[in-house]
Motif scaffolding. Structure first.
Motif, PDB file in Angstrom:
ATOM      1  N   TYR A 395     -64.685  61.817 -30.822  1.00 49.20           N
ATOM      2  CA  TYR A 395     -64.732  62.923 -31.778  1.00 49.20           C
ATOM      3  C   TYR A 395     -66.194  63.236 -32.078  1.00 49.20           C
ATOM      4  CZ  TYR A 395     -64.705  65.538 -36.115  1.00 49.20           C
ATOM      5  OH  TYR A 395     -64.945  66.490 -37.067  1.00 49.20           O
ATOM      6  N   HIS A 396     -66.591  64.476 -31.822  1.00 50.34           N
ATOM      7  CA  HIS A 396     -67.974  64.877 -32.090  1.00 50.34           C
ATOM      8  C   HIS A 396     -67.974  65.923 -33.210  1.00 50.34           C
ATOM      9  CE1 HIS A 396     -69.883  62.710 -28.809  1.00 50.34           C
ATOM     10  NE2 HIS A 396     -68.819  63.007 -28.095  1.00 50.34           N
ATOM     11  N   GLY A 397     -68.393  65.487 -34.377  1.00 59.75           N
ATOM     12  CA  GLY A 397     -68.491  66.352 -35.539  1.00 59.75           C
ATOM     13  C   GLY A 397     -69.370  65.663 -36.566  1.00 59.75           C
ATOM     14  N   GLN A 398     -69.667  66.342 -37.650  1.00 63.69           N
ATOM     15  CA  GLN A 398     -70.509  65.752 -38.698  1.00 63.69           C
ATOM     16  C   GLN A 398     -69.715  65.713 -39.994  1.00 63.69           C
ATOM     17  OE1 GLN A 398     -74.791  66.421 -38.853  1.00 63.69           O
ATOM     18  NE2 GLN A 398     -74.572  67.214 -40.940  1.00 63.69           N
ATOM     19  N   CYS A 399     -69.360  64.494 -40.405  1.00 70.22           N
ATOM     20  CA  CYS A 399     -68.581  64.353 -41.632  1.00 70.22           C
ATOM     21  C   CYS A 399     -68.443  62.871 -41.971  1.00 70.22           C
ATOM     22  CB  CYS A 399     -67.188  64.984 -41.482  1.00 70.22           C
ATOM     23  SG  CYS A 399     -66.211  64.295 -40.128  1.00 70.22           S
ATOM     24  N   ASP A 400     -67.826  62.601 -43.121  1.00 67.42           N
ATOM     25  CA  ASP A 400     -67.460  61.244 -43.494  1.00 67.42           C
ATOM     26  C   ASP A 400     -65.998  61.025 -43.126  1.00 67.42           C
ATOM     27  OD1 ASP A 400     -69.961  60.990 -44.513  1.00 67.42           O
ATOM     28  OD2 ASP A 400     -69.384  61.194 -46.613  1.00 67.42           O
ATOM     29  N   MET A 401     -65.710  59.869 -42.548  1.00 71.10           N
ATOM     30  CA  MET A 401     -64.350  59.598 -42.094  1.00 71.10           C
ATOM     31  C   MET A 401     -63.899  58.220 -42.559  1.00 71.10           C
ATOM     32  SD  MET A 401     -64.519  61.029 -38.169  1.00 71.10           S
ATOM     33  CE  MET A 401     -66.269  60.690 -37.947  1.00 71.10           C
ATOM     34  N   VAL A 402     -62.613  58.096 -42.823  1.00 68.43           N
ATOM     35  CA  VAL A 402     -62.020  56.798 -43.136  1.00 68.43           C
ATOM     36  C   VAL A 402     -61.601  56.166 -41.824  1.00 68.43           C
ATOM     37  CG1 VAL A 402     -60.161  55.578 -44.313  1.00 68.43           C
ATOM     38  CG2 VAL A 402     -61.249  57.553 -45.412  1.00 68.43           C
ATOM     39  N   LEU A 413     -56.274  42.614 -52.533  1.00 61.64           N
ATOM     40  CA  LEU A 413     -57.722  42.747 -52.705  1.00 61.64           C
ATOM     41  C   LEU A 413     -58.185  44.146 -52.294  1.00 61.64           C
ATOM     42  CD1 LEU A 413     -60.122  40.994 -53.605  1.00 61.64           C
ATOM     43  CD2 LEU A 413     -60.460  40.371 -51.210  1.00 61.64           C
ATOM     44  N   GLY A 414     -57.652  44.635 -51.200  1.00 61.73           N
ATOM     45  CA  GLY A 414     -57.954  45.998 -50.749  1.00 61.73           C
ATOM     46  C   GLY A 414     -59.110  46.042 -49.758  1.00 61.73           C
ATOM     47  N   LEU A 415     -58.984  46.950 -48.789  1.00 65.10           N
ATOM     48  CA  LEU A 415     -60.007  47.146 -47.765  1.00 65.10           C
ATOM     49  C   LEU A 415     -60.133  48.624 -47.460  1.00 65.10           C
ATOM     50  CD1 LEU A 415     -61.830  46.199 -45.285  1.00 65.10           C
ATOM     51  CD2 LEU A 415     -59.701  46.235 -43.952  1.00 65.10           C
ATOM     52  N   GLU A 416     -61.365  49.114 -47.345  1.00 65.05           N
ATOM     53  CA  GLU A 416     -61.608  50.471 -46.867  1.00 65.05           C
ATOM     54  C   GLU A 416     -62.909  50.486 -46.078  1.00 65.05           C
ATOM     55  OE1 GLU A 416     -61.799  55.137 -48.361  1.00 65.05           O
ATOM     56  OE2 GLU A 416     -60.912  53.571 -49.620  1.00 65.05           O
ATOM     57  N   VAL A 417     -62.857  51.066 -44.886  1.00 61.83           N
ATOM     58  CA  VAL A 417     -64.030  51.184 -44.024  1.00 61.83           C
ATOM     59  C   VAL A 417     -64.260  52.667 -43.750  1.00 61.83           C
ATOM     60  CG1 VAL A 417     -65.107  50.527 -41.848  1.00 61.83           C
ATOM     61  CG2 VAL A 417     -63.469  48.973 -42.948  1.00 61.83           C
ATOM     62  N   GLN A 418     -65.431  53.159 -44.131  1.00 59.54           N
ATOM     63  CA  GLN A 418     -65.789  54.551 -43.907  1.00 59.54           C
ATOM     64  C   GLN A 418     -66.990  54.621 -42.966  1.00 59.54           C
ATOM     65  OE1 GLN A 418     -66.364  56.847 -47.459  1.00 59.54           O
ATOM     66  NE2 GLN A 418     -64.387  56.269 -48.363  1.00 59.54           N
ATOM     67  N   ILE A 419     -67.051  55.691 -42.183  1.00 62.15           N
ATOM     68  CA  ILE A 419     -68.197  55.940 -41.320  1.00 62.15           C
ATOM     69  C   ILE A 419     -68.716  57.353 -41.565  1.00 62.15           C
ATOM     70  CG2 ILE A 419     -67.513  54.320 -39.518  1.00 62.15           C
ATOM     71  CD1 ILE A 419     -66.422  56.693 -37.928  1.00 62.15           C
ATOM     72  N   ARG A 420     -70.000  57.536 -41.307  1.00 61.82           N
ATOM     73  CA  ARG A 420     -70.625  58.861 -41.459  1.00 61.82           C
ATOM     74  C   ARG A 420     -71.270  59.219 -40.131  1.00 61.82           C
ATOM     75  NH1 ARG A 420     -74.166  59.879 -46.644  1.00 61.82           N
ATOM     76  NH2 ARG A 420     -72.022  60.106 -47.415  1.00 61.82           N
ATOM     77  N   THR A 421     -70.956  60.404 -39.610  1.00 64.99           N
ATOM     78  CA  THR A 421     -71.512  60.846 -38.335  1.00 64.99           C
ATOM     79  C   THR A 421     -72.569  61.918 -38.560  1.00 64.99           C
ATOM     80  OG1 THR A 421     -69.730  62.480 -38.067  1.00 64.99           O
ATOM     81  CG2 THR A 421     -69.408  60.317 -37.060  1.00 64.99           C
ATOM     82  N   ARG A 425     -77.232  68.604 -31.638  1.00 66.64           N
ATOM     83  CA  ARG A 425     -76.884  69.624 -30.651  1.00 66.64           C
ATOM     84  C   ARG A 425     -75.361  69.657 -30.456  1.00 66.64           C
ATOM     85  NH1 ARG A 425     -81.569  67.384 -27.941  1.00 66.64           N
ATOM     86  NH2 ARG A 425     -83.363  68.755 -28.230  1.00 66.64           N
ATOM     87  N   PHE A 426     -74.889  69.217 -29.262  1.00 65.97           N
ATOM     88  CA  PHE A 426     -73.461  69.325 -28.955  1.00 65.97           C
ATOM     89  C   PHE A 426     -72.731  67.992 -29.062  1.00 65.97           C
ATOM     90  CE2 PHE A 426     -75.651  72.625 -26.464  1.00 65.97           C
ATOM     91  CZ  PHE A 426     -75.054  73.749 -27.001  1.00 65.97           C
ATOM     92  N   TRP A 427     -73.378  66.985 -29.619  1.00 68.55           N
ATOM     93  CA  TRP A 427     -72.727  65.681 -29.727  1.00 68.55           C
ATOM     94  C   TRP A 427     -73.100  65.068 -31.058  1.00 68.55           C
ATOM     95  CZ3 TRP A 427     -75.720  61.090 -29.744  1.00 68.55           C
ATOM     96  CH2 TRP A 427     -77.089  61.296 -29.509  1.00 68.55           C
ATOM     97  N   SER A 428     -72.477  63.970 -31.389  1.00 64.67           N
ATOM     98  CA  SER A 428     -72.777  63.318 -32.660  1.00 64.67           C
ATOM     99  C   SER A 428     -72.760  61.812 -32.463  1.00 64.67           C
ATOM    100  CB  SER A 428     -71.753  63.718 -33.730  1.00 64.67           C
ATOM    101  OG  SER A 428     -70.458  63.275 -33.385  1.00 64.67           O
ATOM    102  N   TYR A 429     -73.199  61.099 -33.484  1.00 66.24           N
ATOM    103  CA  TYR A 429     -73.176  59.643 -33.444  1.00 66.24           C
ATOM    104  C   TYR A 429     -72.911  59.110 -34.838  1.00 66.24           C
ATOM    105  CZ  TYR A 429     -77.951  59.771 -35.356  1.00 66.24           C
ATOM    106  OH  TYR A 429     -79.050  59.990 -36.155  1.00 66.24           O
ATOM    107  N   ILE A 430     -72.488  57.859 -34.926  1.00 66.74           N
ATOM    108  CA  ILE A 430     -72.239  57.218 -36.211  1.00 66.74           C
ATOM    109  C   ILE A 430     -73.561  56.698 -36.746  1.00 66.74           C
ATOM    110  CG2 ILE A 430     -70.997  55.374 -37.402  1.00 66.74           C
ATOM    111  CD1 ILE A 430     -68.907  55.510 -35.163  1.00 66.74           C
TER     112      ILE A 430
END
Length: 544
Positions: A395-402, A413-421, A425-430
């Protein structure tokens, strides 16, 4: 007498070598096979025009670093094997050194004979965790003193694949290796001499595909300024059809290259590199180093629409000759990183089920075979995602994702892992990842733009909003950081106290961030949802 003795030795060694069996790629691993293994298989040009630069690069840099990385805590391979074949070497002495010839040549009459393409199989050996080899002779490549030899890279690839033995250093591949990642590397500085007509583009591609290898070629091509290599994993037929159609149109429209995604590996200075996406016909972007040769036309199609890549031998050779360590180091980092990712992401067969008799021997109950090591679920920096049920997508986009979450994790206890990309140009990275367990939050970022340019910022992570805060536990689970190099860091959250053997790993490489769930099982992550899908159903559903 010496000549007679040497011939006798030759006959003895040939008789002994005939007892060796070649590896059966079509066979399934034995039920007891659980080790994670990799084969690095190299076909090296030994013709007169070859220099020590490319051979030494493979021998002293690429192989040791690939082995060290695969054995590391991040990837945890159990065995890394190295095999190689030399081709294009022309013997100059009328009286052959028979003992040397036998040691360098695997004399078996397979589909392609040694004398057909001046080829010598140097054998296979085990690479150690420190990058050394048990048998250095496997990479004992030479360069012929005699001009006028022929180099058939097609035949060399086929023979290198065929000549892998079933047992390497007393390790039986089928009874030991539950998974076996296979990477084939062809290195040649000239185009192909057709010494074996039966070896065609189609037969080479079929051989590579049937045996599960990923082929990479270090050949005599040039690309754009600063380019080290390129991967073009898309079909060429639609482009060829459009080009053919244009010939019959008075006013042809521009060709749509939307699906023609070329991943260029680009040197960025200071020994660094990055990936750049270009949409075009790869044949417009790659040229032959020698305009009188056909390396591009002959070797490019072998990796077309595969996960393999084409690498510029000219960049490596010229950088070495000019003492340009920045370009040599960038080439080494890119080459090793891409090769390791290919081997780690190799598709693994599903586990099988066997029937085991009960005590009264009247009925049978199903028992799962030993679990094979599937690639860990998670996401890596480019960004690629591997779901809980081992499906892969990008997935190549710019946003915050769960990436994943479960409010009931570890008894509530609970767990949540978020990433930001970040979009480039035409691609993205974490660029960053944040993990919350209970009330604790760990955020990890890759190098920022200043760090990528060589300015150290020392901002690597935040623990409960404290920059580079003390790392002890997160949600009661031990957390640690390992500095693997100036560009690499590994954070490990050890879940063993509650979920034996399981870890969450966050690794950084320059600006890229990766998250892996090591040894994940349903006990720990059975109720999770997010980008990695629903653990139980495998479904990937949007919030709406």
């Amino acid at each position: 007498m010496k000549f007679v003795f040497t011939i006798a030795l030759l006959q003895l060694l040939v008789m002994g070598s005939s007892l060796a069996q070649n590896f059966d790629y079509s066979a399934s691993p034995a039920a007891e096979a659980t080790d994670r293994c990799a084969i690095i298989n190299i076909a090296m040009d030994e013709s007169h025009s070859m220099t020590s630069a490319e051979q030494d690069f493979m021998r002293q840099t690429a192989i040791p670093r690939m082995a060290e990385t695969l054995y590391s805590d991040q990837y945890q391979f159990d065995h890394v094997f190295v095999c190689s074949l030399g081709f294009g070497f022309l013997e100059v002495n009328e009286e052959f050194d028979f003992e040397n010839e036998v040691n360098r040549r695997k004399l078996e009459n397979l589909n392609i004979d040694d004398e057909d393409f001046f080829g010598f199989h140097l054998g296979c050996t085990t690479a150690n965790p420190d990058g050394t080899l048990n048998n250095n002779g496997v990479t004992g490549w030479l360069a012929s003193d005699q001009e006028g030899e022929g180099e058939d890279g097609y035949a060399a690839v086929i023979r290198a694949i065929q000549d892998v033995p079933s047992e390497i250093d007393n390790i039986d591949l089928l009874t030991s290796c539950g998974t076996l990642a296979k990477n084939m590397i062809l290195v040649t500085d000239e185009d192909r001499d057709e010494l074996v007509p039966e070896a065609t583009i189609q037969t080479v591609r079929q051989k590579v595909a049937d045996t599960g290898y990923i082929l990479n070629e270090v050949v005599a091509v040039n690309m754009r300024e600063g380019d080290i290599g390129v991967r073009f994993n898309y079909p060429i037929d639609p482009i060829d059809t459009a080009l053919e159609t244009q010939q019959f149109l008075d006013s042809p429209s521009p060709i749509d290259y939307e699906g023609a995604k070329n991943e260029f590996f680009v040197a960025t200075g200071g020994g660094n590199w990055t990936t750049e996406i270009v949409y075009d016909d790869w044949r417009n972007l790659v040229t032959n180093a020698d305009t009188n040769e056909l390396s591009k036309e002959q070797y490019g199609p072998l990796v077309q629409n595969t996960r393999g890549a084409l690498w510029s031998l000219e960049v490596l050779r010229n950088g070495t000759a000019e003492g340009n360590l920045d370009i040599v180091n960038a080439f080494a980092d890119a080459f090793v990183s891409i090769k390791v990712d290919e081997m780690v992401d190799t598709t693994i067969p599903e586990t099988t089920t066997t029937l085991v008799p009960t005590e009264d021997d009247t009925t049978s109950v199903p028992t799962a075979a030993p679990t094979k090591h599937l690639p860990d679920p998670g996401s890596n920096g480019d960004p690629h995602f591997r779901t809980w049920n081992n499906e892969h997508f990008e997935y190549h986009g710019q946003c915050d994702m769960v990436l994943t979450k479960d409010s009931h994790f570890a008894d509530g206890l609970g767990l949540e892992v978020q990433i930001r990309t970040k979009l480039v140009r035409f691609w993205s990275y974490i660029k960053s990842a944040a993990i919350q367990i209970g009330d604790d939050i760990l955020e990890v970022r890759g190098n920022d733009d200043k760090a990528a340019a060589g300015v150290t910022t020392n901002k690597y992570y935040w623990m409960n909003l404290e920059e580079n805060g003390t790392l002890r536990t997160i949600g009661g689970f031990p957390v640690s950081m390992r500095v693997q190099s100036k560009d690499k860091r590994l954070f490990i959250i050890d879940l063993d106290s509650r979920f034996p053997g399981q870890q969450i790993k966050i690794s950084t490489f320059r600006e890229f961030v990766r998250v892996d769930f090591a040894q994940a099982n349903e006990e720990a992550f059975g109720n999770t949802v997010g980008m990695l899908g629903d653990y139980k159903t495998g479904k990937t559903l949007a919030r709406d």
